[in-house]
Design a protein around this motif. Structure first.
Motif, mmCIF file in Angstrom:
data_model
loop_
_atom_site.group_PDB
_atom_site.id
_atom_site.type_symbol
_atom_site.label_atom_id
_atom_site.label_comp_id
_atom_site.label_asym_id
_atom_site.label_seq_id
_atom_site.Cartn_x
_atom_site.Cartn_y
_atom_site.Cartn_z
ATOM 1 N N ILE A 20 0.851 -1.191 0.000
ATOM 2 C CA ILE A 20 0.000 0.000 0.000
ATOM 3 C C ILE A 20 0.887 1.242 0.000
ATOM 4 N N HIS A 21 0.572 2.201 -0.879
ATOM 5 C CA HIS A 21 1.280 3.479 -0.905
ATOM 6 C C HIS A 21 0.294 4.576 -1.289
ATOM 7 N N PRO A 22 0.576 5.847 -0.945
ATOM 8 C CA PRO A 22 -0.390 6.934 -1.130
ATOM 9 C C PRO A 22 -0.845 7.167 -2.570
ATOM 10 N N ASN A 23 -0.026 6.861 -3.553
ATOM 11 C CA ASN A 23 -0.398 7.112 -4.949
ATOM 12 C C ASN A 23 -1.158 5.955 -5.588
ATOM 13 N N GLN A 24 -1.440 4.930 -4.799
ATOM 14 C CA GLN A 24 -2.159 3.784 -5.317
ATOM 15 C C GLN A 24 -3.580 4.186 -5.712
ATOM 16 N N ARG A 25 -3.980 3.771 -6.913
ATOM 17 C CA ARG A 25 -5.349 4.023 -7.383
ATOM 18 C C ARG A 25 -6.218 2.858 -6.946
ATOM 19 N N VAL A 26 -7.332 3.194 -6.289
ATOM 20 C CA VAL A 26 -8.173 2.181 -5.658
ATOM 21 C C VAL A 26 -9.601 2.243 -6.180
ATOM 22 N N ALA A 43 -9.676 -3.100 -13.665
ATOM 23 C CA ALA A 43 -8.319 -3.583 -13.376
ATOM 24 C C ALA A 43 -7.250 -2.863 -14.192
ATOM 25 N N ASN A 44 -7.580 -2.431 -15.392
ATOM 26 C CA ASN A 44 -6.608 -1.707 -16.223
ATOM 27 C C ASN A 44 -6.409 -0.264 -15.792
ATOM 28 N N HIS A 45 -7.225 0.212 -14.857
ATOM 29 C CA HIS A 45 -7.193 1.619 -14.469
ATOM 30 C C HIS A 45 -6.851 1.843 -13.008
ATOM 31 N N VAL A 46 -6.661 0.761 -12.259
ATOM 32 C CA VAL A 46 -6.377 0.878 -10.827
ATOM 33 C C VAL A 46 -5.226 -0.040 -10.436
ATOM 34 N N ASP A 47 -4.708 0.198 -9.248
ATOM 35 C CA ASP A 47 -3.663 -0.653 -8.685
ATOM 36 C C ASP A 47 -4.241 -1.668 -7.707
ATOM 37 N N THR A 48 -5.396 -1.300 -7.110
ATOM 38 C CA THR A 48 -6.015 -2.120 -6.075
ATOM 39 C C THR A 48 -7.523 -2.145 -6.261
ATOM 40 N N PHE A 79 -16.381 -14.851 -5.214
ATOM 41 C CA PHE A 79 -15.417 -13.852 -5.672
ATOM 42 C C PHE A 79 -13.956 -14.293 -5.499
ATOM 43 N N SER A 80 -13.734 -15.501 -4.993
ATOM 44 C CA SER A 80 -12.343 -15.952 -4.814
ATOM 45 C C SER A 80 -11.628 -16.073 -6.156
ATOM 46 N N ARG A 81 -12.299 -16.568 -7.164
ATOM 47 C CA ARG A 81 -11.691 -16.677 -8.494
ATOM 48 C C ARG A 81 -11.380 -15.298 -9.057
ATOM 49 N N LEU A 82 -12.245 -14.317 -8.787
ATOM 50 C CA LEU A 82 -11.991 -12.946 -9.217
ATOM 51 C C LEU A 82 -10.716 -12.415 -8.566
ATOM 52 N N CYS A 83 -10.547 -12.651 -7.277
ATOM 53 C CA CYS A 83 -9.316 -12.214 -6.588
ATOM 54 C C CYS A 83 -8.085 -12.821 -7.237
ATOM 55 N N SER A 84 -8.146 -14.100 -7.518
ATOM 56 C CA SER A 84 -7.016 -14.771 -8.164
ATOM 57 C C SER A 84 -6.723 -14.153 -9.526
ATOM 58 N N HIS A 85 -7.770 -13.871 -10.279
ATOM 59 C CA HIS A 85 -7.595 -13.254 -11.599
ATOM 60 C C HIS A 85 -6.968 -11.863 -11.474
ATOM 61 N N LEU A 86 -7.476 -11.047 -10.566
ATOM 62 C CA LEU A 86 -6.933 -9.698 -10.384
ATOM 63 C C LEU A 86 -5.453 -9.758 -10.018
ATOM 64 N N ARG A 87 -5.119 -10.628 -9.105
ATOM 65 C CA ARG A 87 -3.717 -10.762 -8.682
ATOM 66 C C ARG A 87 -2.844 -11.206 -9.846
ATOM 67 N N HIS A 88 -3.344 -12.112 -10.651
ATOM 68 C CA HIS A 88 -2.610 -12.567 -11.830
ATOM 69 C C HIS A 88 -2.357 -11.408 -12.788
ATOM 70 N N GLU A 89 -3.288 -10.476 -12.846
ATOM 71 C CA GLU A 89 -3.159 -9.305 -13.715
ATOM 72 C C GLU A 89 -2.314 -8.194 -13.078
ATOM 73 N N GLY A 90 -1.789 -8.437 -11.878
ATOM 74 C CA GLY A 90 -0.940 -7.447 -11.215
ATOM 75 C C GLY A 90 -1.697 -6.420 -10.395
#
Length: 165
Positions: A4-10, A104-109, A119-130
């Protein structure tokens, strides 16, 4: 995964039905959505906050929807469906997932406020996408696979005074 950092887009995505029913069944109380939004962002840059709600023609629900907007949420509203046998259904699982993947293409978190194991599969997918995947929910009613799939989990039960009205 990224720290987590202040410039993170959420982006904050709230499964309002899931949180409402859990807060009611465990505590007979309502969610403090203002605190939920503030704590989910944690001083980072809020890109989108979306609350997924169900219109069930309940008293005061329009006031609730308006209050969410006043707090800073975009509301997505779906009407409850009643089937011929009298059963009712309404959920936002697909809509929330599509929005998360699109954002996901527009945020960091992405912060998912739900305990729904779907939603567990969604979490895995998001993490895979960075994309960092965070979950905020009541541990007593959160699927273990969702907690395990997320980068972090905040148990709302540990801070009732913050997250419940």
């Amino acid at each position: 995964m990224a720290e987590i950092h202040p410039n993170q887009r959420v982006a904050v995505l709230v499964d309002a039905q899931n949180l409402y029913h859990t807060a009611q069944s465990l505590y007979s109380r309502n969610i403090d959505y203002s605190s939920l939004l503030e704590k989910s962002v944690q001083g980072r840059e809020l890109t989108r906050a979306i609350s997924y709600v169900i219109r069930a023609d309940a008293p005061d629900e329009e006031r609730f929807f308006e209050a969410l907007v006043d707090i800073g949420f975009e509301t997505k509203i779906k009407d409850i469906k009643t089937f011929g046998d009298g059963s009712k259904k309404a959920d936002w699982d697909v809509g929330m997932s599509l929005d998360a993947v699109t954002l996901a293409n527009h945020v960091d978190t992405v912060v998912l406020c739900t305990g729904d194991g779907d939603f567990s599969r969604l979490c895995s997918h998001l993490r895979h996408e960075g994309v960092r995947a965070e979950v905020m929910a009541f541990k007593q009613s959160t699927a273990e696979e969702l907690i395990e799939a997320a980068d972090s989990f905040v148990d709302l039960s540990e801070r009732e005074e913050t997250f419940l009205l």
